[in-house]
Motif scaffolding. Sequence first.
Motif, PDB file in Angstrom:
ATOM      1  N   MET A   1     -14.085   5.018  -3.306  1.00  0.00           N
ATOM      2  CA  MET A   1     -15.185   5.449  -2.634  1.00  0.00           C
ATOM      3  C   MET A   1     -15.766   6.713  -3.421  1.00  0.00           C
ATOM      4  SD  MET A   1     -16.097   4.963   0.647  1.00  0.00           S
ATOM      5  CE  MET A   1     -15.013   4.973   2.189  1.00  0.00           C
TER       6      MET A   1
ATOM      7  N   VAL B   1      -6.527  -3.535   7.508  1.00  0.00           N
ATOM      8  CA  VAL B   1      -7.112  -2.300   7.412  1.00  0.00           C
ATOM      9  C   VAL B   1      -8.076  -1.937   8.709  1.00  0.00           C
ATOM     10  CG1 VAL B   1      -8.713  -0.624   6.316  1.00  0.00           C
ATOM     11  CG2 VAL B   1      -7.218  -2.045   4.850  1.00  0.00           C
TER      12      VAL B   1
ATOM     13  N   ALA C   1      -7.268   9.151  -0.635  1.00  0.00           N
ATOM     14  CA  ALA C   1      -7.293   9.959   0.588  1.00  0.00           C
ATOM     15  C   ALA C   1      -5.749  10.313   1.199  1.00  0.00           C
ATOM     16  CB  ALA C   1      -7.531   8.801   1.740  1.00  0.00           C
TER      17      ALA C   1
ATOM     18  N   LYS D   1      -3.461   1.322   8.108  1.00  0.00           N
ATOM     19  CA  LYS D   1      -3.439   0.083   7.281  1.00  0.00           C
ATOM     20  C   LYS D   1      -1.954  -0.440   7.382  1.00  0.00           C
ATOM     21  CE  LYS D   1      -6.660   1.850   3.810  1.00  0.00           C
ATOM     22  NZ  LYS D   1      -7.110   1.863   2.281  1.00  0.00           N
TER      23      LYS D   1
ATOM     24  N   LEU E   1      -9.364   3.936  -2.735  1.00  0.00           N
ATOM     25  CA  LEU E   1      -8.983   3.126  -1.597  1.00  0.00           C
ATOM     26  C   LEU E   1      -7.979   2.371  -1.712  1.00  0.00           C
ATOM     27  CD1 LEU E   1     -12.626   2.362  -0.008  1.00  0.00           C
ATOM     28  CD2 LEU E   1     -11.189   4.180   0.514  1.00  0.00           C
ATOM     29  N   GLU E   2      -8.024   1.624  -2.881  1.00  0.00           N
ATOM     30  CA  GLU E   2      -6.693   0.689  -3.017  1.00  0.00           C
ATOM     31  C   GLU E   2      -6.695   0.133  -4.454  1.00  0.00           C
ATOM     32  OE1 GLU E   2      -7.304  -3.230  -1.185  1.00  0.00           O
ATOM     33  OE2 GLU E   2      -9.407  -3.221  -1.791  1.00  0.00           O
TER      34      GLU E   2
ATOM     35  N   LYS F   1     -18.839  -5.065   2.149  1.00  0.00           N
ATOM     36  CA  LYS F   1     -17.611  -6.157   2.900  1.00  0.00           C
ATOM     37  C   LYS F   1     -18.097  -6.249   4.447  1.00  0.00           C
ATOM     38  CE  LYS F   1     -13.846  -5.338   0.188  1.00  0.00           C
ATOM     39  NZ  LYS F   1     -12.886  -4.014  -0.190  1.00  0.00           N
TER      40      LYS F   1
ATOM     41  N   LYS G   1       0.929  -1.183   0.026  1.00  0.00           N
ATOM     42  CA  LYS G   1       0.241  -0.001   0.026  1.00  0.00           C
ATOM     43  C   LYS G   1       0.895   1.158   0.027  1.00  0.00           C
ATOM     44  CE  LYS G   1      -4.143  -2.137   2.174  1.00  0.00           C
ATOM     45  NZ  LYS G   1      -5.041  -2.165   1.259  1.00  0.00           N
TER      46      LYS G   1
ATOM     47  N   GLU H   1      -4.139   7.080   6.867  1.00  0.00           N
ATOM     48  CA  GLU H   1      -4.704   8.099   5.870  1.00  0.00           C
ATOM     49  C   GLU H   1      -5.961   8.639   6.441  1.00  0.00           C
ATOM     50  OE1 GLU H   1      -4.959   5.337   2.497  1.00  0.00           O
ATOM     51  OE2 GLU H   1      -6.997   5.135   2.996  1.00  0.00           O
ATOM     52  N   GLU H   2      -6.548   9.596   5.736  1.00  0.00           N
ATOM     53  CA  GLU H   2      -7.654  10.256   5.980  1.00  0.00           C
ATOM     54  C   GLU H   2      -9.036   9.446   5.734  1.00  0.00           C
ATOM     55  OE1 GLU H   2      -9.899  13.633   3.077  1.00  0.00           O
ATOM     56  OE2 GLU H   2      -8.110  12.626   2.483  1.00  0.00           O
ATOM     57  N   TYR H   3      -9.953   9.428   6.569  1.00  0.00           N
ATOM     58  CA  TYR H   3     -11.108   8.985   6.557  1.00  0.00           C
ATOM     59  C   TYR H   3     -12.184   9.402   5.360  1.00  0.00           C
ATOM     60  CZ  TYR H   3     -15.676   7.235   8.036  1.00  0.00           C
ATOM     61  OH  TYR H   3     -16.838   6.652   7.985  1.00  0.00           O
ATOM     62  N   LEU H   4     -12.647   8.537   4.639  1.00  0.00           N
ATOM     63  CA  LEU H   4     -13.422   8.999   3.559  1.00  0.00           C
ATOM     64  C   LEU H   4     -14.743   8.308   3.640  1.00  0.00           C
ATOM     65  CD1 LEU H   4     -10.995   8.000   0.436  1.00  0.00           C
ATOM     66  CD2 LEU H   4     -11.438  10.407   1.706  1.00  0.00           C
TER      67      LEU H   4
ATOM     68  N   VAL I   1     -10.186   0.837  10.547  1.00  0.00           N
ATOM     69  CA  VAL I   1     -10.888   2.117  10.225  1.00  0.00           C
ATOM     70  C   VAL I   1     -11.434   2.572  11.762  1.00  0.00           C
ATOM     71  CG1 VAL I   1     -13.110   3.384   9.464  1.00  0.00           C
ATOM     72  CG2 VAL I   1     -11.990   1.407   8.040  1.00  0.00           C
TER      73      VAL I   1
ATOM     74  N   ASN J   1     -15.216  -6.560   8.858  1.00  0.00           N
ATOM     75  CA  ASN J   1     -15.155  -6.455   7.782  1.00  0.00           C
ATOM     76  C   ASN J   1     -14.784  -7.804   6.914  1.00  0.00           C
ATOM     77  OD1 ASN J   1     -15.114  -4.155   5.924  1.00  0.00           O
ATOM     78  ND2 ASN J   1     -12.790  -4.342   5.482  1.00  0.00           N
TER      79      ASN J   1
ATOM     80  N   GLU K   1     -19.073   2.462  -1.881  1.00  0.00           N
ATOM     81  CA  GLU K   1     -17.966   2.020  -2.608  1.00  0.00           C
ATOM     82  C   GLU K   1     -18.097   1.198  -3.868  1.00  0.00           C
ATOM     83  OE1 GLU K   1     -15.073  -0.475   0.045  1.00  0.00           O
ATOM     84  OE2 GLU K   1     -15.966   0.646   1.764  1.00  0.00           O
TER      85      GLU K   1
HETATM   86  P1  AMP Z   1      -8.751  -1.877   1.633  1.00  0.00           P
HETATM   87  O1  AMP Z   1      -8.346  -3.102   1.697  1.00  0.00           O
HETATM   88  O2  AMP Z   1      -7.814  -0.991   1.528  1.00  0.00           O
HETATM   89  O3  AMP Z   1      -9.838  -1.644   0.510  1.00  0.00           O
HETATM   90  O4  AMP Z   1      -9.758  -1.480   2.718  1.00  0.00           O
HETATM   91  C1  AMP Z   1     -10.798  -2.573   3.246  1.00  0.00           C
HETATM   92  C2  AMP Z   1     -12.055  -1.615   3.439  1.00  0.00           C
HETATM   93  O5  AMP Z   1     -11.770  -0.366   4.256  1.00  0.00           O
HETATM   94  C3  AMP Z   1     -12.645  -0.630   2.296  1.00  0.00           C
HETATM   95  O6  AMP Z   1     -13.182  -1.313   1.614  1.00  0.00           O
HETATM   96  C4  AMP Z   1     -13.373   0.421   3.015  1.00  0.00           C
HETATM   97  O7  AMP Z   1     -14.594  -0.190   3.724  1.00  0.00           O
HETATM   98  C5  AMP Z   1     -12.366   0.556   4.240  1.00  0.00           C
HETATM   99  N1  AMP Z   1     -11.671   1.646   4.151  1.00  0.00           N
HETATM  100  C6  AMP Z   1     -10.273   1.903   3.387  1.00  0.00           C
HETATM  101  N2  AMP Z   1      -9.656   2.861   3.575  1.00  0.00           N
HETATM  102  C7  AMP Z   1     -10.785   3.773   4.012  1.00  0.00           C
HETATM  103  C8  AMP Z   1     -10.611   5.181   4.061  1.00  0.00           C
HETATM  104  N3  AMP Z   1      -9.501   5.783   3.825  1.00  0.00           N
HETATM  105  N4  AMP Z   1     -11.817   5.524   4.581  1.00  0.00           N
HETATM  106  C9  AMP Z   1     -12.810   4.865   4.901  1.00  0.00           C
HETATM  107  N5  AMP Z   1     -12.873   3.556   4.990  1.00  0.00           N
HETATM  108  C10 AMP Z   1     -11.723   2.884   4.231  1.00  0.00           C
END
Ligand code: AMP
Length: 424
Positions: free
Chosen positions: A273, A153, A118, A143, A282-283, A214, A103, A185-188, A155, A224, A192
């Motif tokens: 997002m 991850v 983010a 993360k 997000l990723e 998820k 990441k 990182e910043e919360y978004l 949150v 999750n 999704e």
């Molecule tokens: P990722 O594996 O990075 O996609 O993260 C898994 C889940 O965590 C995502 O599907 C989102 O629901 C949540 N998530 C990841 N990054 C953020 C973010 N910056 N803000 C809010 N939720 C996040």
Amino acid sequence: MDILVVGSGAREHALLWKLKQSPRVGKLYAAPGNGGTNLLAENVPIAVMEFEKLAAFAKEKGIGLTVPGPDDAFVGGIVDVFQAHGLRVWGPSKEAAQVEGSKAFSKQLMQDAQIPTAKFQVFTDPSSALAYVRTHSAPIVVKASGLALGKGVYVCRTTEEAEQAIQEIMVDRTHKSAGDEVVIEEYLEGPEISVHALTDGSTHILFPSSQDHKAALDGDQGKNTGGMGTIAPVPGVASDVMAGIGNQVVTPTFETLKKRGVQFRGLLFPGLMMTADGPKVLEYNARFGDPETQVYMRLLKTDLLDLLEASTDGTLDAIRDSVEWHRGFAANIVIASGGYPDAYPTGLPISGIAEAEQDEHVVVFQAGTRMDNGQLVTAGGRVLGVSAIGGTLKQALDRAYTAVEKIHFEGMHFRRDIGAKSLL
Ligand code: AMP
Ligand code: GLY
């Protein structure tokens, strides 16, 4: 052409299901496969990460194309190993799969390419990470940079939760070396969506939008998971929004990788997002999504082998304009073991799949299943994916849920609100 699909999930079952329909496909093999894949393919008892054994098998059987499914296979370099043996294999190299495997790498790439994401910072020591979360307000997201079985991850709603996440990842080393680097990182906020772009390194094809769910429980409550259900296409995502994501996310990602001397072949799957300020990444994943693949395979009209071969051989340009999708919608409901994503029992008898599939619009994909003396039993957290197609999203969902009701195993649980927000 004989084909080897590597993996054991419903994603791999769905890929095999679609490949089986190709007039050019000969024998199918699944390594290691599951209780469902052996209805379409021969299951081969070689684990996903045993690359040398898989390559030896592919050589011995004269496999024309190997299609790996899981992230850790690509990040671990399965494509490089097969290529070193002169074998034809689909998907990104180890270097290209870094977009998913790190990441820290992918966030840096997004920043360099000015791709909306983010705001973030990367840390390698816990004290600076702690200082950062104490000076930035919660909610905040922590993360582990590497692959952590989908559990890396955090949150965090409060600063204390963020401190706890840093403790787990960096001090207790819960995710081992996946936590060597940490991205904070910043919360978004926002819905999704999942984007799939198939590429051969120069041209790409965008799949329709899809949406995973998820969280384990209805109303996006609970822990999750790997994903409890999908729909495609997503009604709220207009074609110009998808085109914008193609131009602002997908194309710059490939171009920036190329500038760094990295050619990406295979599937780039950004998770986005849809924030009030527009779509933000997000990723990245460097593979087919699970359970996204289950809905995509139900909607894809074009021969999957044609697509995978063109992506492998660099000939996508020749077919990109002829790719076809069925009109209408697909939905996939995941049935999980009681307790998932925490500990769950296995070995429980499963019934009702044939009844569920009596509706011609329904296909049940298997994940955590195996045959035990002629009886199908549970063998994992996500057990089945019940998919259906329909002219409307509601019709697809109704058919899928009607089919789910016919299936039974002890303790099974599924979400009753897959796609529900899109029906409002
Ligand atoms: P990722 O594996 O990075 O996609 O993260 C898994 C889940 O965590 C995502 O599907 C989102 O629901 C949540 N998530 C990841 N990054 C953020 C973010 N910056 N803000 C809010 N939720 C996040
Ligand atoms: N459905 C999310 C993933 O495959 O990572």
